[in-house]
Design a protein around this motif. Structure first.
Motif, PDB file in Angstrom:
ATOM      1  N   LYS A  55     -24.627 -24.958  -2.662  1.00 34.23           N
ATOM      2  CA  LYS A  55     -24.704 -26.406  -2.450  1.00 34.23           C
ATOM      3  C   LYS A  55     -23.467 -26.928  -1.737  1.00 34.23           C
ATOM      4  O   LYS A  55     -23.541 -27.886  -0.965  1.00 34.23           O
ATOM      5  CB  LYS A  55     -24.914 -27.142  -3.772  1.00 34.23           C
ATOM      6  CG  LYS A  55     -26.342 -27.526  -4.027  1.00 34.23           C
ATOM      7  CD  LYS A  55     -27.261 -26.444  -4.503  1.00 34.23           C
ATOM      8  CE  LYS A  55     -27.990 -25.617  -3.522  1.00 34.23           C
ATOM      9  NZ  LYS A  55     -28.740 -24.500  -4.147  1.00 34.23           N
ATOM     10  N   LEU A 157     -36.895  -2.304   1.923  1.00 37.77           N
ATOM     11  CA  LEU A 157     -36.182  -3.438   2.534  1.00 37.77           C
ATOM     12  C   LEU A 157     -34.676  -3.338   2.396  1.00 37.77           C
ATOM     13  O   LEU A 157     -33.945  -4.084   3.042  1.00 37.77           O
ATOM     14  CB  LEU A 157     -36.611  -4.753   1.863  1.00 37.77           C
ATOM     15  CG  LEU A 157     -38.029  -5.225   2.110  1.00 37.77           C
ATOM     16  CD1 LEU A 157     -38.232  -6.587   1.494  1.00 37.77           C
ATOM     17  CD2 LEU A 157     -38.297  -5.297   3.602  1.00 37.77           C
ATOM     18  N   GLY A 184     -38.171 -13.338   3.459  1.00 34.69           N
ATOM     19  CA  GLY A 184     -38.560 -14.138   2.300  1.00 34.69           C
ATOM     20  C   GLY A 184     -38.376 -15.620   2.574  1.00 34.69           C
ATOM     21  O   GLY A 184     -37.245 -16.080   2.759  1.00 34.69           O
ATOM     22  N   ILE A 188     -34.208 -19.216  -1.666  1.00 40.41           N
ATOM     23  CA  ILE A 188     -32.934 -18.720  -1.141  1.00 40.41           C
ATOM     24  C   ILE A 188     -33.004 -18.560   0.371  1.00 40.41           C
ATOM     25  O   ILE A 188     -32.097 -18.968   1.096  1.00 40.41           O
ATOM     26  CB  ILE A 188     -32.552 -17.376  -1.819  1.00 40.41           C
ATOM     27  CG1 ILE A 188     -32.293 -17.622  -3.309  1.00 40.41           C
ATOM     28  CG2 ILE A 188     -31.352 -16.725  -1.140  1.00 40.41           C
ATOM     29  CD1 ILE A 188     -31.928 -16.392  -4.115  1.00 40.41           C
ATOM     30  N   PRO A 214     -44.445 -20.283  -1.101  1.00 36.77           N
ATOM     31  CA  PRO A 214     -45.768 -20.154  -1.713  1.00 36.77           C
ATOM     32  C   PRO A 214     -45.786 -20.749  -3.123  1.00 36.77           C
ATOM     33  O   PRO A 214     -44.814 -20.633  -3.856  1.00 36.77           O
ATOM     34  CB  PRO A 214     -46.014 -18.642  -1.745  1.00 36.77           C
ATOM     35  CG  PRO A 214     -44.733 -17.989  -1.378  1.00 36.77           C
ATOM     36  CD  PRO A 214     -43.895 -18.987  -0.679  1.00 36.77           C
ATOM     37  N   LYS A 240     -44.901  -8.940   7.302  1.00 37.39           N
ATOM     38  CA  LYS A 240     -44.129  -8.125   6.363  1.00 37.39           C
ATOM     39  C   LYS A 240     -43.122  -7.295   7.126  1.00 37.39           C
ATOM     40  O   LYS A 240     -43.377  -6.894   8.263  1.00 37.39           O
ATOM     41  CB  LYS A 240     -45.074  -7.143   5.656  1.00 37.39           C
ATOM     42  CG  LYS A 240     -45.550  -7.614   4.325  1.00 37.39           C
ATOM     43  CD  LYS A 240     -46.168  -6.411   3.652  1.00 37.39           C
ATOM     44  CE  LYS A 240     -46.904  -6.757   2.427  1.00 37.39           C
ATOM     45  NZ  LYS A 240     -47.774  -5.701   1.999  1.00 37.39           N
ATOM     46  N   VAL A 274     -36.227 -11.871  -1.444  1.00 36.90           N
ATOM     47  CA  VAL A 274     -37.653 -11.723  -1.784  1.00 36.90           C
ATOM     48  C   VAL A 274     -37.903 -11.893  -3.288  1.00 36.90           C
ATOM     49  O   VAL A 274     -38.881 -11.410  -3.818  1.00 36.90           O
ATOM     50  CB  VAL A 274     -38.212 -10.363  -1.295  1.00 36.90           C
ATOM     51  CG1 VAL A 274     -38.202 -10.297   0.221  1.00 36.90           C
ATOM     52  CG2 VAL A 274     -37.422  -9.193  -1.891  1.00 36.90           C
ATOM     53  N   GLY A 275     -37.004 -12.582  -3.954  1.00 36.48           N
ATOM     54  CA  GLY A 275     -37.190 -12.860  -5.373  1.00 36.48           C
ATOM     55  C   GLY A 275     -36.089 -12.240  -6.221  1.00 36.48           C
ATOM     56  O   GLY A 275     -35.226 -11.513  -5.711  1.00 36.48           O
ATOM     57  N   ARG A 276     -36.114 -12.564  -7.492  1.00 32.79           N
ATOM     58  CA  ARG A 276     -35.119 -12.043  -8.426  1.00 32.79           C
ATOM     59  C   ARG A 276     -35.841 -11.396  -9.602  1.00 32.79           C
ATOM     60  O   ARG A 276     -36.958 -11.777  -9.934  1.00 32.79           O
ATOM     61  CB  ARG A 276     -34.208 -13.173  -8.935  1.00 32.79           C
ATOM     62  CG  ARG A 276     -33.410 -13.837  -7.825  1.00 32.79           C
ATOM     63  CD  ARG A 276     -32.521 -14.954  -8.360  1.00 32.79           C
ATOM     64  NE  ARG A 276     -31.492 -14.476  -9.254  1.00 32.79           N
ATOM     65  CZ  ARG A 276     -30.282 -14.041  -8.868  1.00 32.79           C
ATOM     66  NH1 ARG A 276     -29.957 -14.036  -7.591  1.00 32.79           N
ATOM     67  NH2 ARG A 276     -29.403 -13.627  -9.754  1.00 32.79           N
ATOM     68  N   LEU A 323     -34.704 -20.995 -13.370  1.00 34.07           N
ATOM     69  CA  LEU A 323     -33.880 -22.107 -12.891  1.00 34.07           C
ATOM     70  C   LEU A 323     -32.794 -22.413 -13.920  1.00 34.07           C
ATOM     71  O   LEU A 323     -33.044 -22.362 -15.134  1.00 34.07           O
ATOM     72  CB  LEU A 323     -34.740 -23.350 -12.667  1.00 34.07           C
ATOM     73  CG  LEU A 323     -35.827 -23.212 -11.592  1.00 34.07           C
ATOM     74  CD1 LEU A 323     -36.738 -24.424 -11.582  1.00 34.07           C
ATOM     75  CD2 LEU A 323     -35.202 -23.004 -10.211  1.00 34.07           C
TER      76      LEU A 323
END
Ligand code: NAD
Length: 472
Positions: A55, A157, A184, A188, A214, A240, A274-276, A323
């Motif tokens: 931020k 990846l 992704g 992020i 998404p 992809k 691509v996510g956690r 979160l």
């Protein structure tokens, strides 16, 4: 060497926004507390390598973007000079100030801080690896697990290379690459992709689904998508990444997707977002009755208690959404339960914010979820073209959207796209928690000229008489 101290009532594993909120609340209840984390001070990923430094950078790049846009309003600045070292210094000072503040608050509350990585010896004992060959055992009545999550690194990846970054690497801001591929199109990818685009990188984003973010309301994403397409070099949807290969001059990326002009492209750097995945691999967890569900999260009751009665779990290891504010809330619930209060984690609305420019924020039920669950809803939209305040901000594009129970007019969900969306969403969280109706929102006088008026105006649209939206 193993050291042991007095038994505590609560031992918290993990010093992020979930863990430190739990530890502080437990101490405020008068319980004796120990908090274990490897960093110098509490803060966790959010403060050291996530929400806060990102931020700080997004604030700076917003200034750059505003300065560029100001030419349209009659103010022209010279091209900015970007001093990366000074920028990194600003980022570090923000992190230092906040984490030091947390360390101070911890000290004042007399929460014992043990620096290291904790494992579970049994349901009432932690064993902390404090570095070298030293260990410290903590005997406790209750354990709160708050170990958070880490970036996913799928094997096709991820390659070990200074050119391939995760979110922490991207926040380190070693340089501004000429070209950056973001894999992704989620939180992020879009936030950090925007930072690098503003600093001057040519940014491309690859998202495997057919749209950015998404799962998020398409009306809201639509507002952001337009802006992202203007600022990013390429937005490759339904695409992809097959493979990454390190070359002398960058990373060669093989892409797979329909309508791709080039399936092999070279980028100076690649950010994988691509996510956690939850940090459930806590040493010794198998010695307890704690269960991991099919979804990969620790199974917890509404009180956040696991199947092992003395062990609680909160935050990213205890389920979506991952979160910080959801973790903090759960941490306070767990501490209240341990202190003997009747508390449970039963929110009607959890807000989420994507801090891009424009921001996107939402809470409660979405239109899509209502459709999937067969819940009858009506929606009301207030476009910011009709907002005086948005116009004074240089014609800020935006949307306020309400999801309403048709008969009662009760607010079930809300969404915002536009500058300050993250600040606007809280009013609707409160409205949903209080069971407020669109009539309540309409009858609450909102200050003029503000963007918050769009909530009142959207309620008026639902009621069929929007002052600034004409409907025959
Ligand atoms: P995300 O789940 O938000 O987005 C990941 C995206 O990657 C998805 O859109 C997914 O479809 C896509 N994807 C997955 N595999 C892919 C592949 N092989 N090729 C192309 N695209 C692929 O995850 P994130 O952005 O890594 O963020 C992780 C979590 O961190 C979020 O779920 C969120 O909870 C949290 N976070 C929150 C904030 C915030 O609150 N502002 C900011 C950053 C992160």
């Amino acid at each position: 060497m193993t050291k042991s101290n007095d038994r505590v009532q609560v031992a918290v594993v993990g010093g992020g926004p979930g863990g430190y909120a739990a530890a502080f609340r437990a101490a405020d209840h008068g319980l004796s507390v120990a908090l274990v984390d490897p960093e110098e001070n509490p803060g966790g990923v959010c403060l050291y390598r996530g929400c806060i430094p990102s931020k700080a950078l997004l604030h700076v790049t917003k200034v750059l973007d505003d300065a560029r846009a100001a030419a349209e309003w009659g103010i022209r600045f010279a091209d900015p000079e970007i001093d990366l070292e000074a920028l990194r210094g600003f980022e570090a000072r923000v992190v230092e100030k906040l984490t030091r503040g947390l360390g101070d608050l911890r000290g004042r509350r007399d929460v014992r801080y043990v620096r290291g990585l904790a494992g579970i010896a049994d349901a009432h004992t932690l064993e902390v690896d404090t570095g070298g060959d030293t260990k410290e055992t903590i005997a406790c009545e209750h354990i709160i697990l708050a170990t958070g999550s880490k970036p996913m690194r799928p094997s096709n990846l991820w390659i070990e290379s200074p050119r391939v970054l995760d979110s922490s690497g991207a926040l380190a801001l070693d340089e501004v690459p000429k070209s950056l591929l973001v894999v992704g199109g989620g939180y992020i990818g879009l936030e950090l992709g925007s930072v690098y685009a503003s600093l001057g990188s040519r940014v491309s984003v690859v998202e495997m689904t057919e749209g950015l973010l998404p799962g998020v309301d398409r009306d809201l994403v639509g507002v952001l998508e337009k802006r992202v397409k203007e600022r990013f070099d390429q937005v490759l949807l339904g695409t992809k990444v097959e493979r990454l290969r390190e070359m002398d001059d960058g990373i060669r990326v093989s892409l797979e997707g329909e309508d791709l002009e080039e399936t092999e492209q070279r980028f100076e750097k690649v950010l994988i977002a691509v996510g956690r995945s939850p940090n459930t691999d806590i040493p010794g967890l198998g010695r307890t009755k704690v269960q991991i569900g099919d979804d990969g999260f620790l199974a917890v009751s509404p009180e956040r208690r696991t199947a092992e009665p003395s062990i609680f779990a909160i935050g990213d290891i205890a389920g979506e959404p991952m979160l910080a504010h959801k973790a903090s809330h759960e941490g306070k619930v767990a501490a209240d339960v341990i202190a003997g209060e009747a508390a449970a984690f039963e929110p009607r609305a959890i807000p989420a914010v994507v801090f891009t420019d424009p921001e996107i924020a939402w809470c409660g039920l979405s239109e899509e979820e209502a459709k999937e669950e067969g819940i009858d809803v009506e929606t009301a939209r207030f476009p910011w073209e009709a907002s005086g305040r948005a116009t004074t901000l240089g014609g800020a594009k935006g949307l306020t959207k309400l999801i309403v129970e048709p008969e009662s007019g009760r607010l079930l969900g809300a969404g915002f796209a536009g500058p300050g969306a993250g600040e606007l969403v809280s009013e609707t969280v409160l409205a949903i928690e209080m069971g407020a109706t669109t009539k309540d929102l309409e009858l609450s006088i909102h200050p003029h000229p503000t963007l918050s008026e769009t909530v009142m105006e959207a309620a008026e649209v639902f009621l069929g008489h929007g002052t600034h939206v004409y409907r025959r």
